[in-house]
Design an enzyme around this catalytic site. Structure first.
Site, PDB file in Angstrom:
ATOM      1  N   ASN A   9       0.837  -1.211   0.000  1.00  0.00           N
ATOM      2  CA  ASN A   9       0.000   0.000   0.000  1.00  0.00           C
ATOM      3  C   ASN A   9       0.874   1.266   0.000  1.00  0.00           C
ATOM      4  OD1 ASN A   9      -2.262   1.607   0.013  1.00  0.00           O
ATOM      5  ND2 ASN A   9      -2.782   1.258   2.158  1.00  0.00           N
ATOM      6  N   GLU A  35       0.944  -2.830  -5.178  1.00  0.00           N
ATOM      7  CA  GLU A  35       0.611  -1.444  -4.841  1.00  0.00           C
ATOM      8  C   GLU A  35       1.856  -0.675  -4.395  1.00  0.00           C
ATOM      9  OE1 GLU A  35      -3.413   0.229  -3.708  1.00  0.00           O
ATOM     10  OE2 GLU A  35      -3.317  -1.567  -2.451  1.00  0.00           O
ATOM     11  N   ASP A 148      -1.995  -9.998  -4.455  1.00  0.00           N
ATOM     12  CA  ASP A 148      -3.278  -9.575  -3.911  1.00  0.00           C
ATOM     13  C   ASP A 148      -4.345  -9.896  -4.957  1.00  0.00           C
ATOM     14  OD1 ASP A 148      -5.517  -8.300  -2.981  1.00  0.00           O
ATOM     15  OD2 ASP A 148      -4.598  -6.319  -2.784  1.00  0.00           O
ATOM     16  N   ASN A 150      -7.636  -9.818  -4.286  1.00  0.00           N
ATOM     17  CA  ASN A 150      -8.850  -9.056  -3.971  1.00  0.00           C
ATOM     18  C   ASN A 150     -10.103  -9.931  -3.992  1.00  0.00           C
ATOM     19  OD1 ASN A 150      -8.625  -6.229  -3.201  1.00  0.00           O
ATOM     20  ND2 ASN A 150      -7.529  -5.942  -5.132  1.00  0.00           N
ATOM     21  N   HIS A 245      -2.412  -4.512   4.691  1.00  0.00           N
ATOM     22  CA  HIS A 245      -2.199  -5.943   4.457  1.00  0.00           C
ATOM     23  C   HIS A 245      -1.055  -6.415   5.350  1.00  0.00           C
ATOM     24  CE1 HIS A 245      -4.361  -6.280   0.436  1.00  0.00           C
ATOM     25  NE2 HIS A 245      -4.286  -4.969   0.606  1.00  0.00           N
TER      26      HIS A 245
END
Length: 264
Positions: A9, A35, A148, A150, A245
């Site tokens: 992130n 990310e 990830d 999602n 995360h």
């Protein structure tokens, strides 16, 4: 051989929280990041080099958005950026490193939480990704797809499956896609070793969710069936906190990649 995936992130944000100190302590052989939200010139890769890592970044064209990376102690034989479809590759969602017979991928699946348009984009990506991986398996049968996704696959993977049944990330069509993907010949490595509940990799920043362990398991290391004999263990590092995360990973027998692989 320890391989970790971690949605940071924002890599610059993670670096400000002693990401490199944690990396030095944890010492994975390969770490797949999602990310990263940064261009290569914004990342001091010499910090990773000082720890013995080769750095490969595939950012999104849009600044401060998406992007994936792989940090690797063994030097890959080849790096492949993207899946060859511009609307996805412009968002920096797929990066592959080949090591002898083994291919390790850092992948960031889209989120559909911002509305119908992005949910439709996500579902189209999932179909195109599955097609691409099916074709890639013919050339690279030893695939480890880390990232990830999602998507929470089963009720055990989310803290409140009833109230989240209509929320992006746990929609019936997303879960069905995951079931089909696994049936194509992939292994959810964490569930192979750990069937217990309350094991999550993402928590909302709201409502004190992480402290209460009200989370979702949306980060995976998916291994192709041909890697099954090499899988030794899988894990989630719940206490690592550079992001909303946490890292998750897998340990594999080095024999999976040593054939014709570079070691420097």
């Amino acid at each position: 051989m320890k391989i970790i995936t971690y949605n940071v992130n924002g890599l610059r944000s993670a670096l400000s929280k002693d990401f490199t100190g944690w990396l030095a302590s944890e010492a994975p052989d390969i770490i797949c990041l999602q990310e990263i939200k940064a261009m290569p010139e914004q990342i001091p890769i010499q910090l990773f080099e000082s720890l013995g890592y080769h750095s490969y970044l595939f950012p999104a064209e849009k600044k401060g958005y998406s992007g994936v990376a792989i940090l690797s102690r063994p030097k890959p034989d080849q790096i492949v950026e993207g899946i060859g479809i511009d609307r996805y590759d412009s968002e920096g969602r797929f990066l592959r490193a080949d090591y002898g017979d083994l291919s390790v991928v850092s992948v960031y699946h889209p989120s559909g939480t911002t509305g119908e348009t992005r949910q439709a984009f996500k579902m189209q990506w999932l179909d195109d990704f599955r097609t691409y991986i099916h074709q890639l398996l013919q050339q690279r049968p030893q695939l480890l797809l880390c990232g990830d996704y999602n998507i929470c696959h089963q009720p055990i993977d989310i803290h409140d499956p009833v109230r989240n049944a209509t929320v992006s990330g746990f929609l019936p069509e997303e879960r069905e896609w995951m079931s089909k993907f696994l049936a194509d010949g992939f292994i959810d490595t964490f569930r192979m070793f750990h069937p217990e509940p309350d094991q999550y990799t993402w928590w909302s920043y709201r409502f004190n969710a992480r402290a209460r362990n009200k989370g979702w398991r949306i980060d995976y290391c998916m291994a192709s069936e041909s890697l099954r004999p090499y899988l030794k263990d899988a894990f989630i590092l719940h206490d690592v906190r550079h992001s909303d995360h946490c890292p998750t990973g897998v340990e594999i027998d080095p024999a999976a990649y040593t054939k014709n692989a570079r070691t420097t």
